[in-house]
Design a protein around this motif. Structure first.
Motif, PDB file in Angstrom:
ATOM      1  N   UNK A  38     -78.840  -6.667  21.307  1.00  0.00           N
ATOM      2  CA  UNK A  38     -79.149  -7.328  22.575  1.00  0.00           C
ATOM      3  C   UNK A  38     -78.052  -7.165  23.632  1.00  0.00           C
ATOM      4  N   UNK A  39     -77.109  -6.256  23.398  1.00  0.00           N
ATOM      5  CA  UNK A  39     -76.030  -6.059  24.366  1.00  0.00           C
ATOM      6  C   UNK A  39     -76.595  -5.569  25.699  1.00  0.00           C
ATOM      7  N   UNK A  40     -77.547  -4.653  25.663  1.00  0.00           N
ATOM      8  CA  UNK A  40     -78.146  -4.165  26.912  1.00  0.00           C
ATOM      9  C   UNK A  40     -78.849  -5.290  27.664  1.00  0.00           C
ATOM     10  N   UNK A  41     -79.532  -6.147  26.934  1.00  0.00           N
ATOM     11  CA  UNK A  41     -80.204  -7.284  27.568  1.00  0.00           C
ATOM     12  C   UNK A  41     -79.188  -8.213  28.219  1.00  0.00           C
ATOM     13  N   UNK A  42     -78.052  -8.395  27.568  1.00  0.00           N
ATOM     14  CA  UNK A  42     -76.998  -9.239  28.127  1.00  0.00           C
ATOM     15  C   UNK A  42     -76.433  -8.638  29.406  1.00  0.00           C
ATOM     16  N   UNK A  43     -76.196  -7.336  29.391  1.00  0.00           N
ATOM     17  CA  UNK A  43     -75.658  -6.666  30.586  1.00  0.00           C
ATOM     18  C   UNK A  43     -76.647  -6.773  31.742  1.00  0.00           C
ATOM     19  N   UNK A  86     -87.081 -11.168  39.483  1.00  0.00           N
ATOM     20  CA  UNK A  86     -86.940 -11.414  38.043  1.00  0.00           C
ATOM     21  C   UNK A  86     -88.190 -10.978  37.303  1.00  0.00           C
ATOM     22  N   UNK A  87     -89.341 -11.272  37.874  1.00  0.00           N
ATOM     23  CA  UNK A  87     -90.600 -10.862  37.257  1.00  0.00           C
ATOM     24  C   UNK A  87     -90.683  -9.337  37.170  1.00  0.00           C
ATOM     25  N   UNK A  88     -90.239  -8.659  38.208  1.00  0.00           N
ATOM     26  CA  UNK A  88     -90.237  -7.197  38.208  1.00  0.00           C
ATOM     27  C   UNK A  88     -89.327  -6.647  37.101  1.00  0.00           C
ATOM     28  N   UNK A  89     -88.152  -7.241  36.938  1.00  0.00           N
ATOM     29  CA  UNK A  89     -87.233  -6.802  35.880  1.00  0.00           C
ATOM     30  C   UNK A  89     -87.855  -7.021  34.504  1.00  0.00           C
ATOM     31  N   UNK A  90     -88.495  -8.147  34.295  1.00  0.00           N
ATOM     32  CA  UNK A  90     -89.124  -8.423  33.002  1.00  0.00           C
ATOM     33  C   UNK A  90     -90.283  -7.465  32.742  1.00  0.00           C
ATOM     34  N   UNK A  91     -91.079  -7.169  33.753  1.00  0.00           N
ATOM     35  CA  UNK A  91     -92.197  -6.227  33.575  1.00  0.00           C
ATOM     36  C   UNK A  91     -91.669  -4.832  33.240  1.00  0.00           C
ATOM     37  N   UNK A  92     -90.613  -4.409  33.905  1.00  0.00           N
ATOM     38  CA  UNK A  92     -90.014  -3.108  33.595  1.00  0.00           C
ATOM     39  C   UNK A  92     -89.504  -3.093  32.156  1.00  0.00           C
ATOM     40  N   UNK A  93     -88.877  -4.178  31.735  1.00  0.00           N
ATOM     41  CA  UNK A  93     -88.400  -4.264  30.352  1.00  0.00           C
ATOM     42  C   UNK A  93     -89.573  -4.223  29.374  1.00  0.00           C
ATOM     43  N   UNK A  94     -90.682  -4.852  29.731  1.00  0.00           N
ATOM     44  CA  UNK A  94     -91.862  -4.829  28.864  1.00  0.00           C
ATOM     45  C   UNK A  94     -92.383  -3.408  28.699  1.00  0.00           C
ATOM     46  N   UNK A 102     -89.369  -7.478  18.830  1.00  0.00           N
ATOM     47  CA  UNK A 102     -88.184  -8.317  18.641  1.00  0.00           C
ATOM     48  C   UNK A 102     -87.192  -8.139  19.787  1.00  0.00           C
ATOM     49  N   UNK A 103     -86.961  -6.886  20.179  1.00  0.00           N
ATOM     50  CA  UNK A 103     -86.035  -6.626  21.290  1.00  0.00           C
ATOM     51  C   UNK A 103     -86.582  -7.200  22.593  1.00  0.00           C
ATOM     52  N   UNK A 104     -87.890  -7.098  22.789  1.00  0.00           N
ATOM     53  CA  UNK A 104     -88.504  -7.630  24.003  1.00  0.00           C
ATOM     54  C   UNK A 104     -88.375  -9.148  24.068  1.00  0.00           C
ATOM     55  N   UNK A 105     -88.630  -9.824  22.957  1.00  0.00           N
ATOM     56  CA  UNK A 105     -88.492 -11.285  22.932  1.00  0.00           C
ATOM     57  C   UNK A 105     -87.037 -11.708  23.135  1.00  0.00           C
ATOM     58  N   UNK A 106     -86.114 -10.953  22.533  1.00  0.00           N
ATOM     59  CA  UNK A 106     -84.697 -11.250  22.719  1.00  0.00           C
ATOM     60  C   UNK A 106     -84.279 -11.073  24.166  1.00  0.00           C
ATOM     61  N   UNK A 107     -84.736  -9.970  24.772  1.00  0.00           N
ATOM     62  CA  UNK A 107     -84.424  -9.725  26.186  1.00  0.00           C
ATOM     63  C   UNK A 107     -85.012 -10.820  27.065  1.00  0.00           C
ATOM     64  N   UNK A 111     -82.815 -13.295  29.330  1.00  0.00           N
ATOM     65  CA  UNK A 111     -82.983 -13.161  30.774  1.00  0.00           C
ATOM     66  C   UNK A 111     -83.465 -14.467  31.389  1.00  0.00           C
ATOM     67  N   UNK A 112     -84.434 -15.086  30.763  1.00  0.00           N
ATOM     68  CA  UNK A 112     -84.953 -16.365  31.266  1.00  0.00           C
ATOM     69  C   UNK A 112     -83.873 -17.442  31.194  1.00  0.00           C
ATOM     70  N   UNK A 113     -83.064 -17.414  30.147  1.00  0.00           N
ATOM     71  CA  UNK A 113     -81.966 -18.373  30.044  1.00  0.00           C
ATOM     72  C   UNK A 113     -80.992 -18.245  31.206  1.00  0.00           C
ATOM     73  N   UNK A 114     -80.561 -17.017  31.492  1.00  0.00           N
ATOM     74  CA  UNK A 114     -79.670 -16.781  32.630  1.00  0.00           C
ATOM     75  C   UNK A 114     -80.350 -17.218  33.929  1.00  0.00           C
TER      76      UNK A 114
END
Length: 130
Positions: A38-43, A86-94, A102-107, A111-114
């Motif tokens: 999840x390092x990429x998701x954190x960045x 934020x919605x655009x970033x999440x859709x791109x990640x999806x 698992x990676x998608x849920x972690x991201x 992301x939602x937490x931040x």
């Protein structure tokens, strides 16, 4: 003018420390659980928070200096723009992570937490300022 610059500087300082603190906490949790996927998701989450905070306060300064009577409309418009970004970033990640649930849920969780922490900070900070 001086008051507006002081408010903006304080916002920068607190938001930077908040993003840094969240990043360190997440890194410590990731190290404890030996979860490095999840390092990429954190960045991405930290960079999104940083960029949107900078854009938010720069826009706020411009509106506060030119037309302080419209700050109420600014808060609504800026929050909506941040939400759509934020919605655009999440859709791109999806789209990118569509095979790894698992990676998608972690991201999404990170992301939602931040996003929610920064949203709460903005609300509290500017409610105090106003």
């Amino acid at each position: 003018m001086e008051l507006i610059n002081r408010i903006a500087k304080q916002y920068y300082k607190i938001s930077l420390w908040l993003i840094f603190g969240l990043t360190v906490i997440v890194l410590l949790v990731m190290q404890y659980f030996q979860e490095t996927k999840l390092v990429n998701a954190l960045v991405i989450s930290a960079l999104f928070s940083l960029v949107t905070s900078i854009a938010y306060i720069q826009s706020w300064k411009a509106v506060a200096k030119r037309s302080p009577s419209t700050l109420g409309k600014f808060y609504i418009a800026a929050s909506a723009l941040r939400m759509f970004a934020a919605l655009l970033v999440v859709v791109i990640a999806m789209v990118i992570l569509r095979g790894d649930r698992t990676a998608l849920l972690g991201f999404a969780g990170m992301f939602v937490g931040f996003y929610l922490v920064m949203l709460a900070y903005d609300c509290i900070y500017f409610a105090h300022i106003e």
